[in-house]
Design an enzyme around this catalytic site. Sequence first.
Site, PDB file in Angstrom:
ATOM      1  N   LYS A  22       0.692  -1.200  -0.169  1.00  0.00           N
ATOM      2  CA  LYS A  22      -0.239  -0.061  -0.052  1.00  0.00           C
ATOM      3  C   LYS A  22       0.885   1.283   0.088  1.00  0.00           C
ATOM      4  O   LYS A  22       0.536   2.038  -0.702  1.00  0.00           O
ATOM      5  CB  LYS A  22      -0.763   0.050   1.218  1.00  0.00           C
ATOM      6  CG  LYS A  22      -1.666   1.299   1.420  1.00  0.00           C
ATOM      7  CD  LYS A  22      -2.731   1.302   2.731  1.00  0.00           C
ATOM      8  CE  LYS A  22      -1.845   1.583   4.069  1.00  0.00           C
ATOM      9  NZ  LYS A  22      -1.434   2.837   4.175  1.00  0.00           N
ATOM     10  N   ASN A  23       1.832   1.212   0.992  1.00  0.00           N
ATOM     11  CA  ASN A  23       2.764   2.420   1.020  1.00  0.00           C
ATOM     12  C   ASN A  23       3.773   2.585   0.001  1.00  0.00           C
ATOM     13  O   ASN A  23       4.440   3.716  -0.293  1.00  0.00           O
ATOM     14  CB  ASN A  23       3.288   2.505   2.445  1.00  0.00           C
ATOM     15  CG  ASN A  23       2.191   2.660   3.529  1.00  0.00           C
ATOM     16  OD1 ASN A  23       0.987   3.039   3.163  1.00  0.00           O
ATOM     17  ND2 ASN A  23       2.638   2.410   4.657  1.00  0.00           N
ATOM     18  N   ARG A  92      -4.855  10.387   4.335  1.00  0.00           N
ATOM     19  CA  ARG A  92      -3.585  11.381   4.523  1.00  0.00           C
ATOM     20  C   ARG A  92      -2.636  11.309   3.259  1.00  0.00           C
ATOM     21  O   ARG A  92      -2.115  12.297   2.844  1.00  0.00           O
ATOM     22  CB  ARG A  92      -2.971  11.150   5.916  1.00  0.00           C
ATOM     23  CG  ARG A  92      -1.694  11.845   5.896  1.00  0.00           C
ATOM     24  CD  ARG A  92      -0.953  11.500   7.417  1.00  0.00           C
ATOM     25  NE  ARG A  92       0.436  11.665   7.174  1.00  0.00           N
ATOM     26  CZ  ARG A  92       0.663  12.998   7.518  1.00  0.00           C
ATOM     27  NH1 ARG A  92      -0.064  13.938   8.138  1.00  0.00           N
ATOM     28  NH2 ARG A  92       2.259  13.238   7.501  1.00  0.00           N
ATOM     29  N   CYS A 116      -6.020  12.037  12.797  1.00  0.00           N
ATOM     30  CA  CYS A 116      -6.542  10.561  12.326  1.00  0.00           C
ATOM     31  C   CYS A 116      -6.982  10.008  13.745  1.00  0.00           C
ATOM     32  O   CYS A 116      -6.660  10.838  14.904  1.00  0.00           O
ATOM     33  CB  CYS A 116      -5.300   9.812  11.745  1.00  0.00           C
ATOM     34  SG  CYS A 116      -4.010   9.335  12.785  1.00  0.00           S
ATOM     35  N   ARG A 121      -1.671  14.944  12.529  1.00  0.00           N
ATOM     36  CA  ARG A 121      -0.670  14.312  11.488  1.00  0.00           C
ATOM     37  C   ARG A 121       0.099  15.392  10.775  1.00  0.00           C
ATOM     38  O   ARG A 121      -0.682  15.608   9.562  1.00  0.00           O
ATOM     39  CB  ARG A 121      -1.460  13.337  10.722  1.00  0.00           C
ATOM     40  CG  ARG A 121      -1.713  12.116  11.316  1.00  0.00           C
ATOM     41  CD  ARG A 121      -0.919  10.965  11.793  1.00  0.00           C
ATOM     42  NE  ARG A 121       0.040  10.553  10.757  1.00  0.00           N
ATOM     43  CZ  ARG A 121      -0.554   9.548  10.053  1.00  0.00           C
ATOM     44  NH1 ARG A 121      -1.569   9.043  10.054  1.00  0.00           N
ATOM     45  NH2 ARG A 121       0.428   9.031   8.984  1.00  0.00           N
ATOM     46  N   PRO A 122       0.702  16.084  11.400  1.00  0.00           N
ATOM     47  CA  PRO A 122       1.383  17.342  10.625  1.00  0.00           C
ATOM     48  C   PRO A 122       1.929  17.121   9.418  1.00  0.00           C
ATOM     49  O   PRO A 122       2.725  16.047   9.159  1.00  0.00           O
ATOM     50  CB  PRO A 122       2.402  17.984  11.697  1.00  0.00           C
ATOM     51  CG  PRO A 122       2.945  16.589  12.452  1.00  0.00           C
ATOM     52  CD  PRO A 122       1.572  15.639  12.645  1.00  0.00           C
ATOM     53  N   ASP A 124       4.135  19.792   8.353  1.00  0.00           N
ATOM     54  CA  ASP A 124       5.208  20.886   8.414  1.00  0.00           C
ATOM     55  C   ASP A 124       6.449  20.557   7.584  1.00  0.00           C
ATOM     56  O   ASP A 124       7.076  21.511   6.876  1.00  0.00           O
ATOM     57  CB  ASP A 124       5.595  21.314   9.701  1.00  0.00           C
ATOM     58  CG  ASP A 124       6.014  20.031  10.785  1.00  0.00           C
ATOM     59  OD1 ASP A 124       5.488  19.091  10.473  1.00  0.00           O
ATOM     60  OD2 ASP A 124       7.046  20.270  11.524  1.00  0.00           O
ATOM     61  N   LEU A 125       6.983  19.340   7.726  1.00  0.00           N
ATOM     62  CA  LEU A 125       8.272  18.937   7.063  1.00  0.00           C
ATOM     63  C   LEU A 125       8.178  19.005   5.494  1.00  0.00           C
ATOM     64  O   LEU A 125       8.919  19.261   4.732  1.00  0.00           O
ATOM     65  CB  LEU A 125       8.529  17.631   7.643  1.00  0.00           C
ATOM     66  CG  LEU A 125       9.234  17.352   9.101  1.00  0.00           C
ATOM     67  CD1 LEU A 125       9.281  15.829   9.277  1.00  0.00           C
ATOM     68  CD2 LEU A 125      10.294  18.293   9.442  1.00  0.00           C
ATOM     69  N   ASP A 303       4.026   0.323  12.038  1.00  0.00           N
ATOM     70  CA  ASP A 303       3.048  -0.240  11.689  1.00  0.00           C
ATOM     71  C   ASP A 303       2.546  -1.624  11.671  1.00  0.00           C
ATOM     72  O   ASP A 303       1.631  -2.293  11.605  1.00  0.00           O
ATOM     73  CB  ASP A 303       3.035  -0.159  10.018  1.00  0.00           C
ATOM     74  CG  ASP A 303       2.852   1.248   9.418  1.00  0.00           C
ATOM     75  OD1 ASP A 303       3.036   1.512   8.269  1.00  0.00           O
ATOM     76  OD2 ASP A 303       2.429   2.089  10.168  1.00  0.00           O
ATOM     77  N   ARG A 395      -8.791  -0.682   4.064  1.00  0.00           N
ATOM     78  CA  ARG A 395      -8.185   0.261   3.471  1.00  0.00           C
ATOM     79  C   ARG A 395      -6.684  -0.094   3.164  1.00  0.00           C
ATOM     80  O   ARG A 395      -6.018   0.234   2.040  1.00  0.00           O
ATOM     81  CB  ARG A 395      -8.103   1.511   4.474  1.00  0.00           C
ATOM     82  CG  ARG A 395      -8.945   2.256   4.957  1.00  0.00           C
ATOM     83  CD  ARG A 395      -8.834   3.447   5.609  1.00  0.00           C
ATOM     84  NE  ARG A 395      -7.509   4.352   5.066  1.00  0.00           N
ATOM     85  CZ  ARG A 395      -7.000   5.459   5.480  1.00  0.00           C
ATOM     86  NH1 ARG A 395      -7.512   5.995   6.658  1.00  0.00           N
ATOM     87  NH2 ARG A 395      -6.179   6.168   5.094  1.00  0.00           N
TER      88      ARG A 395
END
Length: 416
Positions: A22-23, A92, A116, A121-122, A124-125, A303, A395
């Site tokens: 998935k990722n 996300r 979530c 779940r920022p 900013d990076l 995970d 999902r």
Amino acid sequence: MDKFIINGGKPLEGTVYIGGAKNAVLPAIAASLLASGISTISNAPQLRDVSTMCHLLRSLGAQIVFKDGVLTIDTANVNSFEAPYDIVKTMRASVYVLGPLIARFGKVLVSLPGGCAWGPRPIDLHLFGIKKLGAAISLDKGYINAAADTLHGAEIAFAKSSVGATGNVLMAAVTAKGKTVIRNAAVEPEITSLTENLVKMGAHIEGIGTSSLKISGVTSLEPLHTTVIPDRIEAGTFMAAGAIAGGKIILKNAEPSHLSAVIEKMRAAGISVKVGEEIIVESDGNILPADVLTDIYPGFPTDLQAQWIALMSVAKGNTVVEDTIFFDRFTHVAELNRLGADINVEANKAYIKGVDELKGAHVMSTDLRASASLILAGLRAKNQTEVHRIYHIDRGYESIEKKLQALGASIRRAPE
Ligand code: EPZ
């Protein structure tokens, strides 16, 4: 909404085929936006998150056909640059369109992902990196508005290792003018695969597989043709299923080299793990306590933290599991305790007292990997367990109940 009905206590025997990751498939789909034309992505898993990403790309103007595990994506007519809130709030990873869209079109409007089930779940990076490449970024009504006439190469040192931010900045940098260096880049296999995919599209990248990536911008890229790498988290989940239920299962199409930390911990827990062409997991159901501290790759993956806690809930002794990546990713603990587990959470540590048995009950999924941990516990628990709200599990796992049924588990999907 559906639920799973599980009758526990049955050992697992047989073969399970691990699907595409998935990722890895999600950033690959986003990367197809970098080039105009037809991309093909093979070994793509049938997951709700893949459908969501395809829905997002179609909303941007792409045409997508998903047939026999192959995604064929035509991005020639992409003419919109907005990732709307109603899509981003469900997944996300939609934020992965940020880099490709600003690289190809010089502008993008992406809804902030929000939180979530286990906290904020920022991004900013992500924004730090895109800004270093020359984008002007503003935040308006919950949307990130990013624009750049041209992107230029930059030195980008991430204060923290981030899979998503590395992916987004990589995809923005490959056609930026000049050289970009990304320091403290994520080295998860899914990001290494993305880097290799970008090279297949014509990008110039050095340091692949390391945390220091050097990108020399090119003027344009070709469509992507790739095969998705195996899903190490699905594989680890089935290894934990074989361990907790007992029996002997064979995992095919997995990539053992992506699972070293998991294999080491499984062996420490007294599980037999044989690695060759396939991974063979054998267990008599007796589990030894084995502490885990999650870490970035190649450490033990966050995970698989929930699945590991389920396994340790029936260990012959006490265990501590600490999540150093997501400090509040423990919503599965209260549900596991409903099955008779004895787990206490303090800050980002779970203190688990192994119990002799779990007893079936109604439990509720709260997120993708928490759902997996409840299914594992249900496979072990006496009598019947009902896992509710399993849209979470769909999902990230393709037909998990069918794969478990093929291994002899008594699990069936039923309407709530
Ligand atoms: C990816 O999420 C995965 N998702 C997650 O898998 C996985 O848990 C995570 O990496 C860690 O391995 C996908 O690949 C689609 P991060 P991502 O950026 O990219 C903080 C699953 O179950 N951070 O590596 O969002 C962040 O809060 C999912 O398949 C910032 O502070 O993770 C976390 O503490 C869940 N600012 C840490 O960094 C940022 O801009 C690592 O997050 C980005 C992240």
